[in-house]
Design a protein around this motif. Structure first.
Motif, PDB file in Angstrom:
ATOM      1  N   PRO A 172       0.804  -1.219   0.000  1.00  0.00           N
ATOM      2  CA  PRO A 172       0.000   0.000   0.000  1.00  0.00           C
ATOM      3  C   PRO A 172       0.839   1.272   0.000  1.00  0.00           C
ATOM      4  N   TRP A 173       0.287   2.302  -0.632  1.00  0.00           N
ATOM      5  CA  TRP A 173       0.991   3.582  -0.721  1.00  0.00           C
ATOM      6  C   TRP A 173      -0.013   4.725  -0.751  1.00  0.00           C
ATOM      7  N   ALA A 174       0.483   5.897  -0.390  1.00  0.00           N
ATOM      8  CA  ALA A 174      -0.274   7.145  -0.534  1.00  0.00           C
ATOM      9  C   ALA A 174       0.716   8.254  -0.840  1.00  0.00           C
ATOM     10  N   ILE A 175       0.331   9.140  -1.726  1.00  0.00           N
ATOM     11  CA  ILE A 175       1.118  10.348  -2.007  1.00  0.00           C
ATOM     12  C   ILE A 175       0.224  11.529  -1.675  1.00  0.00           C
ATOM     13  N   VAL A 176       0.741  12.419  -0.827  1.00  0.00           N
ATOM     14  CA  VAL A 176      -0.023  13.560  -0.336  1.00  0.00           C
ATOM     15  C   VAL A 176       0.651  14.837  -0.822  1.00  0.00           C
ATOM     16  N   LEU A 177      -0.108  15.695  -1.477  1.00  0.00           N
ATOM     17  CA  LEU A 177       0.374  16.982  -1.965  1.00  0.00           C
ATOM     18  C   LEU A 177      -0.178  18.069  -1.061  1.00  0.00           C
TER      19      LEU A 177
END
Length: 193
Positions: A172-177
């Motif tokens: 699992p991954w998440a990229i937050v801007l």
């Protein structure tokens, strides 16, 4: 009397002003999530430049969206590493707390697995006396150890009854801007709900 009242009111106003600065202020963010990152080890990666932004997206095997603006935005990549089943990342909040931005996330997984990870281990049961049929120490049986040269005949424990198959492994991954660059960013994982 009037001067004491003014002093008291000024002190209260100063305390309210200090407390107001310590409260969390919501910070605007945009996020992307998935379950199949190329990265197999857990890591959290910050991106301050266009090259670092692109590098985050290579970790998930995708092209980066044209939303990153160096000097105006920062990004965080959260990668959990390999997990034995359907796991995901849920970003709960991004807020300004004093002199930094706090990004809080939680790991989501199969409910019984997540409960098992946070539950205390089951109590140990004492072994029956027949297991102590080996050497003795001072007249008392040895503590369940197998005698040198002998083999143990204990069978592995059976799998838990009623447990559903875990499914294929995920990463699992998440990229937050985040639309701010003026404060340092700290990432915090919430462990309990």
């Amino acid at each position: 009397m009037l001067s004491k009242l003014k002093s008291l009111l000024l002190a209260v106003a100063a305390l309210v002003g200090c407390a107001g600065g310590a409260t969390a202020q919501s910070v605007e963010l945009r996020q992307w999530r998935g379950s199949a990152a190329v990265v197999r080890q857990p890591e959290q990666v910050m991106a301050y430049t266009m090259a670092e932004w692109r590098s985050l997206w290579t970790r998930v095997g995708a092209n980066p969206p044209d939303l990153f603006e160096p000097g105006r935005t920062n990004a965080i990549g959260i990668f959990l590493g390999m997990r034995p089943g359907p796991y995901s990342i849920n970003v709960l909040s991004a807020s300004r707390r004093r002199d930094r931005i706090m990004v809080v996330f939680e790991e989501r997984g199969p409910s019984e697995t997540m409960v098992a990870q946070h539950a205390p281990p089951p109590p140990m049961q004492s072994a029956p006396r027949s297991l102590f049929a080996g050497p003795t120490f001072g007249g008392a049986p040895a503590a369940g150890f197998v005698a040198p040269g002998a083999t143990s005949s204990l069978a592995p424990p059976p799998p838990p009854a009623g447990r559903a198959p875990q499914g294929p492994p995920t990463s699992p991954w998440a990229i937050v801007l985040i639309n701010r660059t003026d404060l340092p960013i700290t990432v915090e994982q919430r462990l309990y709900r």
